[in-house]
Scaffold this active site. Sequence first.
Site, PDB file in Angstrom:
ATOM      1  N   ASP A 299     119.001 -31.751 -78.541  1.00 62.09           N
ATOM      2  CA  ASP A 299     117.792 -31.669 -80.009  1.00 62.09           C
ATOM      3  C   ASP A 299     117.114 -31.465 -79.470  1.00 62.09           C
ATOM      4  OD1 ASP A 299     117.415 -33.673 -82.940  1.00 62.09           O
ATOM      5  OD2 ASP A 299     116.146 -34.204 -81.148  1.00 62.09           O
TER       6      ASP A 299
ATOM      7  N   TYR B 231     108.107 -30.803 -79.832  1.00 60.15           N
ATOM      8  CA  TYR B 231     107.881 -30.855 -78.935  1.00 60.15           C
ATOM      9  C   TYR B 231     107.552 -29.789 -77.375  1.00 60.15           C
ATOM     10  CZ  TYR B 231     111.577 -34.030 -80.728  1.00 60.15           C
ATOM     11  OH  TYR B 231     111.505 -35.758 -81.679  1.00 60.15           O
TER      12      TYR B 231
ATOM     13  N   HIS C 202     110.478 -32.613 -90.113  1.00 62.32           N
ATOM     14  CA  HIS C 202     110.121 -32.766 -89.298  1.00 62.32           C
ATOM     15  C   HIS C 202     109.263 -34.209 -89.957  1.00 62.32           C
ATOM     16  CE1 HIS C 202     109.310 -33.292 -84.935  1.00 62.32           C
ATOM     17  NE2 HIS C 202     109.689 -34.888 -84.981  1.00 62.32           N
TER      18      HIS C 202
ATOM     19  N   LYS D 161     113.342 -28.767 -85.462  1.00 59.62           N
ATOM     20  CA  LYS D 161     112.742 -29.077 -86.291  1.00 59.62           C
ATOM     21  C   LYS D 161     111.541 -28.645 -86.421  1.00 59.62           C
ATOM     22  CE  LYS D 161     114.544 -33.594 -84.418  1.00 59.62           C
ATOM     23  NZ  LYS D 161     114.276 -33.112 -83.361  1.00 59.62           N
TER      24      LYS D 161
END
Length: 281
Positions: free
Chosen positions: A43, A48, A106, A73
């Site tokens: 994931d 990120y 997200h 996401k």
Amino acid sequence: METIKLNNGVEMPILGYGVYQTPPAETERCVLDAISVGYRSIDTAQGYVNEEGVGEAIVKCGVPREELFITTKVWVSNFGYEKTAASIERSLRKLKSDYIDLLLIHQPFNDYYGAYRAMTEAYRAGKIRAIGVSNFYPDRLVDFCIYNEVVPAINQVETHPFCQQKAAREIMKKHGVQIESWGPFAEGRNGLFTNPVLTEIAAKYGKSVAQVTLRFLIQSGVIVIPKSVHKERMIENFNVFDFTLAPEDVAKIEALDTAQSSFFSHYDVSTVELIASLKFD
């Protein structure tokens, strides 16, 4: 590995590996370690800033792509039909893959309806195997399910022993949306790793508090994606299928629920302003 069948028939591992807050320079190594341990679900997210590391690991791991389950996401600054469509192509390039197994919205802000239209189009084109959302509270989730032809397969929300999402899970179940946990250990907040109830149960089974926590969520039908940059912890988190919590122990952990977030509220204006200020490609 146990799997969960999503509402479109796609099978997703119930236990995966998350790379939230994993430094980009360490992501490739961490994902390679996780895959070597046995994880097949990874994931990540545009927000990120480490999709590239995941992509490098996908190419180098030696495991056929079809045996991996990759989630990413779309970030808020990429919402809106055209922006989201372009961001999906960028994510595919960074992940070095022809398709994404699961793509999530997200956060429930900005033009997420436009974003979902682009995601739906990519889903129907075979670029994405399943689409869903993250951080959607029940009111927004119900609205979203009613007014979209493709019902989200997943809602990834804060879920751990102190915030078990009991009421929200009933709403998800009603609409055929699978719950997935982020922050299964609450990042250690509220003394999770030293909680007397959890430590007593862990001792009973000869397991760690982390393993008991993951086992509790898995037995509850919650998909989990614990994160660690240490291979020994990855192994520990993976070894949760050789024991089952007794009903009385499940009940003790259920009693720890406060029904409150350990992190933030999307109803808090400062949280919304912070999320809106963050921009990622």
